[in-house]
Design an enzyme around this catalytic site. Structure first.
Site, PDB file in Angstrom:
ATOM      1  N   HIS A 113      76.890  41.717  47.050  1.00 43.64           N
ATOM      2  CA  HIS A 113      78.107  41.936  46.249  1.00 43.64           C
ATOM      3  C   HIS A 113      77.774  42.878  45.088  1.00 43.64           C
ATOM      4  O   HIS A 113      76.672  42.841  44.550  1.00 43.64           O
ATOM      5  CB  HIS A 113      78.645  40.605  45.725  1.00 43.64           C
ATOM      6  CG  HIS A 113      79.988  40.748  45.082  1.00 43.64           C
ATOM      7  ND1 HIS A 113      80.137  41.207  43.793  1.00 43.64           N
ATOM      8  CD2 HIS A 113      81.232  40.535  45.556  1.00 43.64           C
ATOM      9  CE1 HIS A 113      81.429  41.259  43.497  1.00 43.64           C
ATOM     10  NE2 HIS A 113      82.117  40.856  44.567  1.00 43.64           N
ATOM     11  N   GLU A 182      84.209  46.803  49.614  1.00 43.92           N
ATOM     12  CA  GLU A 182      84.701  46.381  48.313  1.00 43.92           C
ATOM     13  C   GLU A 182      84.397  47.468  47.288  1.00 43.92           C
ATOM     14  O   GLU A 182      83.301  47.477  46.688  1.00 43.92           O
ATOM     15  CB  GLU A 182      84.016  45.078  47.883  1.00 43.92           C
ATOM     16  CG  GLU A 182      84.242  43.931  48.841  1.00 43.92           C
ATOM     17  CD  GLU A 182      84.273  42.590  48.115  1.00 43.92           C
ATOM     18  OE1 GLU A 182      85.085  41.748  48.518  1.00 43.92           O
ATOM     19  OE2 GLU A 182      83.526  42.418  47.146  1.00 43.92           O
TER      20      GLU A 182
HETATM   21  P1  PGA Z   1      88.847  39.984  43.162  1.00 44.64           P
HETATM   22  O1  PGA Z   1      87.334  39.813  43.659  1.00 44.64           O
HETATM   23  O2  PGA Z   1      89.725  39.737  44.343  1.00 44.64           O
HETATM   24  O3  PGA Z   1      89.002  38.958  42.086  1.00 44.64           O
HETATM   25  O4  PGA Z   1      88.958  41.392  42.646  1.00 44.64           O
HETATM   26  C1  PGA Z   1      86.973  40.405  44.865  1.00 44.64           C
HETATM   27  C2  PGA Z   1      85.494  40.328  45.097  1.00 44.64           C
HETATM   28  O5  PGA Z   1      84.717  40.461  44.155  1.00 44.64           O
HETATM   29  O6  PGA Z   1      85.078  40.142  46.246  1.00 44.64           O
END
Ligand code: PGA
Length: 266
Positions: A113, A182
């Site tokens: 992440h 992401e």
């Molecule tokens: P968020 O987080 O939906 O709160 O932006 C997404 C993530 O970090 O996977």
């Protein structure tokens, strides 16, 4: 929900949430019980057919969440960990190994992440080691990839994401590995949900990478994550190559997660 003919399996979409550093054990169990109640209202085992839900609680709540999900309709929700060490055990203070996480109920492990890449010096090399460890123990790796705003402005989105994904897929060696696109600029409080036209070319590049290596796309679903909302989700889900959603804040309330499951199943 429209029924599919028996010969054509329903498309399998993924909808999952990571709770990051939020929720106590009691709050996690309450969320899971609320999800089980929502599943019961939708026919129990038949709820959200065609969708693979997953939840990634903090490690402290893993076993309680797994237990609370042991109910009709939520038994098939995969439970995951937010990271894992690449060694099975040893002198690694503060770390958790894949066997320990599996013992607590984890079936999936989120890796790479952007918050870990940015704040905890997570590199592609480490992510690769961790992918191998997760697969060695029969769990499912979910690897997050994404570019920063600066990298996007420089036209490097696909490059950056492909480099990260290549490291993970090389380590997976054709075994199952979920990818989550992401974009760093889309995640969290300061982020904004990416528009479908911003998601499409990057997801297309990821699908191309899987194809180029002769990989089975079904073994490498590509999810989108970053400020996903119930309003924006249908647009992102409609992007070719997007196999599901990986969600933070919107899904921290069980109602938000349920709304996204309903959309994905619809
Ligand atoms: P968020 O987080 O939906 O709160 O932006 C997404 C993530 O970090 O996977």
């Amino acid at each position: 929900m429209s029924a599919s003919p028996a010969s054509t399996p329903a498309p399998r979409r993924w909808v999952g949430t990571s709770w990051k550093m939020t929720k106590t054990r009691a709050e996690g169990a309450a969320w899971a019980r609320a999800l089980a109640a929502a599943a019961a209202e939708r026919g129990g085992e038949a709820a959200w057919a065609g969708v693979q839900p997953f939840v990634v609680p903090p490690a402290t709540a893993l076993s309680q969440v797994a237990e609370a999900l042991d109910a009709p309709g939520t038994r098939r929700v995969l439970v995951g960990a937010q990271d894992a060490h690449w060694e099975d055990s040893g002198a690694w203070t503060g770390e958790l190994s894949v066997p320990q996480l599996a013992d607590a109920g984890a079936q999936l492990v989120e890796l790479g992440h952007s918050e870990r890449r940015e704040h905890f010096a997570e590199t592609d090399e480490r992510v690769a080691l961790k992918v191998s460890a997760v697969l060695r123990h029969g769990l499912l790796p979910l690897v997050c990839v994404g570019e920063t705003a600066q990298q996007r402005a420089a036209g490097r989105s696909a490059d950056v994401v492909l480099t990260q994904a290549r490291a993970a897929l090389d380590a997976a060696g054709g075994q199952r590995c979920v990818l989550a696109y992401e974009p760093v600029w889309a995640i969290g409080e300061g982020g904004r949900e990416a528009r479908p036209e911003e998601v499409a070319p990057v997801v297309d590049a990821l699908a191309g990478l899987v194809r180029e290596r002769g990989g089975d796309p079904a073994r490498h679903p590509v999810l989108y994550g970053g400020s996903v909302t119930v309003q924006g989700a249908p647009g992102v889900l409609a992007v070719p190559g997007v196999d599901g959603l990986f969600v933070g804040r919107t899904a921290w309330r069980a109602e938000g997660f349920t709304a996204l499951l309903d959309l994905a199943a619809g």
